[in-house]
Design a protein around this motif. Structure first.
Motif, PDB file in Angstrom:
ATOM      1  N   ASP A  57     -69.689 -57.149  70.887  1.00 34.74           N
ATOM      2  CA  ASP A  57     -70.876 -55.938  70.738  1.00 34.74           C
ATOM      3  C   ASP A  57     -71.391 -55.881  69.247  1.00 34.74           C
ATOM      4  O   ASP A  57     -70.585 -55.003  69.139  1.00 34.74           O
ATOM      5  CB  ASP A  57     -72.250 -56.109  71.615  1.00 34.74           C
ATOM      6  N   PHE A  58     -72.476 -55.848  68.184  1.00 35.80           N
ATOM      7  CA  PHE A  58     -72.609 -55.189  67.301  1.00 35.80           C
ATOM      8  C   PHE A  58     -73.046 -54.380  67.649  1.00 35.80           C
ATOM      9  O   PHE A  58     -72.493 -53.015  67.325  1.00 35.80           O
ATOM     10  CB  PHE A  58     -73.154 -56.330  66.298  1.00 35.80           C
ATOM     11  N   ASP A  59     -73.907 -53.910  68.210  1.00 35.43           N
ATOM     12  CA  ASP A  59     -75.337 -52.945  68.093  1.00 35.43           C
ATOM     13  C   ASP A  59     -75.287 -51.940  68.496  1.00 35.43           C
ATOM     14  O   ASP A  59     -74.610 -52.180  70.280  1.00 35.43           O
ATOM     15  CB  ASP A  59     -76.786 -53.360  68.141  1.00 35.43           C
ATOM     16  N   ASN A  60     -74.592 -50.658  68.639  1.00 38.01           N
ATOM     17  CA  ASN A  60     -74.406 -49.470  69.770  1.00 38.01           C
ATOM     18  C   ASN A  60     -72.839 -49.994  70.256  1.00 38.01           C
ATOM     19  O   ASN A  60     -72.788 -49.414  71.079  1.00 38.01           O
ATOM     20  CB  ASN A  60     -75.577 -49.280  70.963  1.00 38.01           C
ATOM     21  N   LEU A  88     -76.892 -59.700  70.235  1.00 36.83           N
ATOM     22  CA  LEU A  88     -77.923 -60.660  70.744  1.00 36.83           C
ATOM     23  C   LEU A  88     -79.527 -60.841  69.452  1.00 36.83           C
ATOM     24  O   LEU A  88     -80.377 -61.305  69.553  1.00 36.83           O
ATOM     25  CB  LEU A  88     -78.638 -59.653  71.370  1.00 36.83           C
ATOM     26  N   ARG A  89     -78.566 -60.106  67.995  1.00 40.44           N
ATOM     27  CA  ARG A  89     -79.890 -60.916  67.120  1.00 40.44           C
ATOM     28  C   ARG A  89     -79.950 -62.160  67.303  1.00 40.44           C
ATOM     29  O   ARG A  89     -79.272 -62.940  67.364  1.00 40.44           O
ATOM     30  CB  ARG A  89     -78.734 -59.494  65.822  1.00 40.44           C
ATOM     31  N   ASP A  90     -80.782 -62.528  66.122  1.00 43.38           N
ATOM     32  CA  ASP A  90     -81.078 -63.738  65.607  1.00 43.38           C
ATOM     33  C   ASP A  90     -80.060 -63.568  64.631  1.00 43.38           C
ATOM     34  O   ASP A  90     -79.219 -63.230  63.853  1.00 43.38           O
ATOM     35  CB  ASP A  90     -82.322 -64.064  65.514  1.00 43.38           C
ATOM     36  N   ALA A  91     -80.203 -65.403  63.820  1.00 46.61           N
ATOM     37  CA  ALA A  91     -79.181 -65.760  62.330  1.00 46.61           C
ATOM     38  C   ALA A  91     -79.408 -65.243  60.919  1.00 46.61           C
ATOM     39  O   ALA A  91     -79.060 -66.106  60.371  1.00 46.61           O
ATOM     40  CB  ALA A  91     -78.554 -66.855  62.753  1.00 46.61           C
ATOM     41  N   MET A  92     -80.720 -64.225  60.734  1.00 42.74           N
ATOM     42  CA  MET A  92     -81.531 -64.324  60.199  1.00 42.74           C
ATOM     43  C   MET A  92     -80.412 -63.996  59.263  1.00 42.74           C
ATOM     44  O   MET A  92     -79.351 -63.212  59.203  1.00 42.74           O
ATOM     45  CB  MET A  92     -82.196 -63.381  60.022  1.00 42.74           C
ATOM     46  N   ALA A  93     -80.704 -64.328  57.481  1.00 46.04           N
ATOM     47  CA  ALA A  93     -79.325 -63.678  56.593  1.00 46.04           C
ATOM     48  C   ALA A  93     -79.015 -62.361  56.550  1.00 46.04           C
ATOM     49  O   ALA A  93     -77.752 -61.754  57.070  1.00 46.04           O
ATOM     50  CB  ALA A  93     -79.495 -64.498  55.088  1.00 46.04           C
ATOM     51  N   ASP A  94     -80.018 -61.558  56.675  1.00 46.19           N
ATOM     52  CA  ASP A  94     -79.532 -60.489  56.917  1.00 46.19           C
ATOM     53  C   ASP A  94     -79.417 -59.753  57.800  1.00 46.19           C
ATOM     54  O   ASP A  94     -77.937 -58.599  57.861  1.00 46.19           O
ATOM     55  CB  ASP A  94     -81.211 -59.702  56.650  1.00 46.19           C
ATOM     56  N   GLY A 115     -81.243 -63.734  71.221  1.00 49.44           N
ATOM     57  CA  GLY A 115     -82.273 -62.959  72.766  1.00 49.44           C
ATOM     58  C   GLY A 115     -81.590 -63.694  74.127  1.00 49.44           C
ATOM     59  O   GLY A 115     -82.013 -63.676  75.457  1.00 49.44           O
ATOM     60  N   LYS A 116     -80.561 -65.162  73.875  1.00 47.96           N
ATOM     61  CA  LYS A 116     -80.406 -65.450  74.946  1.00 47.96           C
ATOM     62  C   LYS A 116     -78.857 -64.605  75.831  1.00 47.96           C
ATOM     63  O   LYS A 116     -78.435 -63.743  74.781  1.00 47.96           O
ATOM     64  CB  LYS A 116     -79.709 -66.874  74.608  1.00 47.96           C
ATOM     65  N   ASP A 135     -72.151 -52.531  74.812  1.00 50.37           N
ATOM     66  CA  ASP A 135     -72.727 -51.121  75.581  1.00 50.37           C
ATOM     67  C   ASP A 135     -74.214 -52.424  76.613  1.00 50.37           C
ATOM     68  O   ASP A 135     -74.263 -51.141  77.161  1.00 50.37           O
ATOM     69  CB  ASP A 135     -73.490 -50.855  74.838  1.00 50.37           C
ATOM     70  N   TYR A 136     -73.897 -53.042  76.434  1.00 50.57           N
ATOM     71  CA  TYR A 136     -75.184 -53.963  77.625  1.00 50.57           C
ATOM     72  C   TYR A 136     -74.994 -54.578  78.680  1.00 50.57           C
ATOM     73  O   TYR A 136     -75.271 -56.216  77.522  1.00 50.57           O
ATOM     74  CB  TYR A 136     -76.920 -53.451  76.623  1.00 50.57           C
ATOM     75  N   PHE A 137     -74.294 -53.947  79.430  1.00 52.76           N
ATOM     76  CA  PHE A 137     -73.903 -55.648  80.480  1.00 52.76           C
ATOM     77  C   PHE A 137     -75.186 -56.626  81.196  1.00 52.76           C
ATOM     78  O   PHE A 137     -74.482 -57.522  80.598  1.00 52.76           O
ATOM     79  CB  PHE A 137     -73.105 -54.949  81.563  1.00 52.76           C
ATOM     80  N   PRO A 138     -76.521 -56.618  81.242  1.00 54.62           N
ATOM     81  CA  PRO A 138     -77.378 -57.392  81.195  1.00 54.62           C
ATOM     82  C   PRO A 138     -77.752 -58.253  80.744  1.00 54.62           C
ATOM     83  O   PRO A 138     -77.893 -59.578  79.772  1.00 54.62           O
ATOM     84  CB  PRO A 138     -78.829 -56.682  81.738  1.00 54.62           C
ATOM     85  N   GLY A 139     -77.511 -58.100  79.244  1.00 54.44           N
ATOM     86  CA  GLY A 139     -77.536 -58.987  78.042  1.00 54.44           C
ATOM     87  C   GLY A 139     -76.319 -59.747  77.642  1.00 54.44           C
ATOM     88  O   GLY A 139     -76.363 -61.349  76.954  1.00 54.44           O
ATOM     89  N   ILE A 140     -74.960 -60.000  78.909  1.00 55.07           N
ATOM     90  CA  ILE A 140     -73.904 -60.610  78.300  1.00 55.07           C
ATOM     91  C   ILE A 140     -74.293 -61.598  79.804  1.00 55.07           C
ATOM     92  O   ILE A 140     -74.201 -62.950  79.517  1.00 55.07           O
ATOM     93  CB  ILE A 140     -72.426 -59.756  78.798  1.00 55.07           C
TER      94      ILE A 140
END
Ligand SMILES: [Mg+2]
Length: 155
Positions: A57-60, A88-94, A115-116, A135-140
């Motif tokens: 994961d990236f954030d945190n 969980l981020r989207d594919a925006m170029a930023d 977000g999926k 850092d966030y297992f419910p996201g997996i």
């Protein structure tokens, strides 16, 4: 920076040794077998025993200690694992630019789930993951799945 606590319950997954060794070399972080959401910084969850993919994961997670993760990515690559970023981020170029910049454009593959839940998303892409670091297992995966139960998370 104070040390990070990595939760891991399944000592049988071969990809865990690489992380454990990196933690040992780093000297500041530690592994805990105790499920305590208030103490844990990252969950290290075993999945497929045959996959060489390490989904980080990236954030945190990576952002909590970028230098450590740069070394970890190298260590995995040196032992023929394939570390990837799964966010969980989207594919925006930023988003993609920020991740590549922070990782010094290490050529790492980035999966954005927008977000999926990550496990279903990756399986839908035809990718089974060997080890997750997040850092966030419910996201997996949703709670109550055998995947989480097998990792000691009965939530
Ligand atoms: Mg995160």
């Amino acid at each position: 920076m104070s040390g990070l606590v990595f939760y891991h319950r399944q000592n049988t997954h071969p990809a865990f040794n690489v992380l454990q060794n990196a933690i040992h070399i780093n000297g500041e972080h530690q592994v805990s077998r105790e499920f305590n959401e208030f103490l844990i910084d990252a969950y290290v969850l075993a999945d497929s025993l045959t996959s060489r993919v390490i989904a980080i994961d990236f954030d945190n997670t990576i952002t909590a200690d970028i230098d450590f993760y740069l070394d970890l990515i190298d260590a995995y690559r040196n032992q023929e694992w394939e570390p990837v970023v799964c966010t969980l981020r989207d594919a925006m170029a930023d988003n993609l630019n920020e991740i590549h910049e922070k990782l010094h454009d290490s050529g790492i593959r980035i999966y954005t789930t927008d977000g999926k839940r990550k496990r279903a998303f990756m399986l839908h892409q035809g990718i089974s993951v060997g080890l997750w670091i997040d850092d966030y297992f419910p996201g997996i995966s949703q709670c109550g799945t055998s995947f989480l139960l097998n990792n000691g998370i009965d939530y």
